[in-house]
Design a protein around this motif. Structure first.
Motif, short mmCIF file in Angstrom:
data_model
loop_
_atom_site.label_atom_id
_atom_site.label_comp_id
_atom_site.label_asym_id
_atom_site.label_seq_id
_atom_site.Cartn_x
_atom_site.Cartn_y
_atom_site.Cartn_z
N GLU A 174 31.82 32.33 19.84
CA GLU A 174 30.49 32.10 19.37
C GLU A 174 30.37 31.93 18.13
OE1 GLU A 174 28.27 35.39 21.12
OE2 GLU A 174 28.52 34.89 23.20
N ASN A 175 31.52 32.37 17.30
CA ASN A 175 31.36 32.20 15.88
C ASN A 175 32.09 31.40 15.21
OD1 ASN A 175 33.36 33.92 15.61
ND2 ASN A 175 32.11 36.06 16.02
N VAL A 176 33.04 30.86 16.17
CA VAL A 176 34.02 29.98 15.46
C VAL A 176 33.49 28.77 14.63
CG1 VAL A 176 35.80 28.14 16.10
CG2 VAL A 176 36.04 30.36 17.18
N ALA A 177 32.45 28.14 15.29
CA ALA A 177 32.09 26.99 14.36
C ALA A 177 31.52 27.25 13.04
CB ALA A 177 30.78 26.37 15.37
N GLU A 178 30.62 28.31 12.92
CA GLU A 178 30.26 28.54 11.53
C GLU A 178 31.42 28.85 10.57
OE1 GLU A 178 27.29 31.66 11.90
OE2 GLU A 178 28.76 33.26 12.54
N LEU A 179 32.34 29.51 11.07
CA LEU A 179 33.52 29.72 10.05
C LEU A 179 34.16 28.59 9.60
CD1 LEU A 179 34.85 33.03 11.65
CD2 LEU A 179 33.56 32.73 9.47
N ILE A 180 34.53 27.57 10.52
CA ILE A 180 35.17 26.23 10.08
C ILE A 180 34.28 25.46 9.32
CG2 ILE A 180 35.84 24.12 11.07
CD1 ILE A 180 37.86 26.49 11.83
N GLU A 181 32.82 25.69 9.44
CA GLU A 181 31.87 24.94 8.53
C GLU A 181 31.84 25.55 7.14
OE1 GLU A 181 28.21 24.86 10.99
OE2 GLU A 181 28.99 23.48 12.48
N ALA A 182 32.05 26.95 7.30
CA ALA A 182 32.05 27.56 5.93
C ALA A 182 33.15 27.35 4.99
CB ALA A 182 31.81 28.90 6.16
N GLY A 183 34.46 26.74 5.80
CA GLY A 183 35.57 26.45 4.80
C GLY A 183 36.78 27.28 5.22
N ALA A 184 36.70 28.06 6.40
CA ALA A 184 37.95 28.69 6.88
C ALA A 184 39.03 27.71 7.34
CB ALA A 184 37.53 29.49 7.76
N ASP A 185 40.14 27.79 6.52
CA ASP A 185 41.28 27.03 7.17
C ASP A 185 41.89 27.49 8.59
OD1 ASP A 185 41.72 25.24 4.94
OD2 ASP A 185 41.83 27.17 3.83
#
Length: 217
Positions: free
Chosen positions: A174-185
């Motif tokens: 549920e929170n994967v997308a927002e972390l990728i968008e935030a810049g997590a590699d």
């Protein structure tokens, strides 16, 4: 795809933390499921087992990960990582200094550092870390390092360092997308995969979702 000095070492997507503490399922069974699901980066972490037990598990995992093209990181123990020729070690803030771990492992191995604030993240990069783990991002039972930082913290860190960032702590689908968008590699997941009734299915879902997100960026 973020990579370390050795271009063959994978540092993106999903990193499954094979946290064996208190789990009855042996590492051998888990790694077979993870390989089948397409996971390319795993970290062996066991805070309760003896060093000998960690060494034996790590030695077995090395053969399997090497044969299947996975990056294998050993948590805490640079000497065990060196002994089994793992791809690297992941150190906490209270573990062996990075400079000393580098003497043990050499220049071609990965060294990651757990960080919990901007100062630690910047220092890890300055000291020569190949990547950082940053968190906990969300509330979690497996990562006790202060209150949750929230996804916005990844954006702040990303503005100050260029090495790969692996977000950790309470990560689920549920929170994967927002972390990728935030810049997590990369996203380091433990319970969401290791506690699943079907490890292979859970890992496959993460791999598929993250790959789709990365492709669309």
């Amino acid at each position: 795809m973020p990579q370390a000095n050795n271009s063959k070492l994978y540092l993106g997507g999903i990193c499954v933390l094979m946290d064996c503490s208190g789990r009855a399922r042996p590492p051998f069974d888990s790694i077979i499921d993870l390989i089948g699901a397409g996971v390319k980066w795993v970290q062996l972490r066991d805070k309760e087992a003896t060093r000998l037990a960690v060494y034996k598990a790590a030695r077995l995992l090395k053969e399997l990960t090497k044969a299947n093209g996975l990056t294998l990181i050993i948590n805490d123990y640079a000497d065990i990582a060196a002994a089994i020729d793992a791809d690297g070690v992941h150190l906490g803030q209270d573990d062996l200094p990075l400079s000393e771990a580098r003497k043990i492992l050499g220049a071609d191995k990965l060294i990651g550092i757990s960080t919990h604030n901007l100062e630690q993240a910047v220092k890890a990069q300055e000291d020569g870390a190949d990547y950082i783990g940053f968190g906990p991002i969300y509330a979690t039972s497996t990562k006790k390092a202060g209150p949750p930082k929230g996804p916005q913290s990844i954006k702040e860190i990303r503005n100050h360092i260029h090495i790969p960032i692996a977000a950790i702590g309470g990560i689920n689908e549920e929170n994967v997308a927002e972390l990728i968008e935030a810049g997590a590699d990369a996203l380091a997941v433990a319970s969401a995969v290791m506690d699943a009734e079907d490890i292979s299915k859970a890992a496959d879902a993460f791999v598929t979702f993250v790959t789709r997100l990365k492709t669309s960026q």
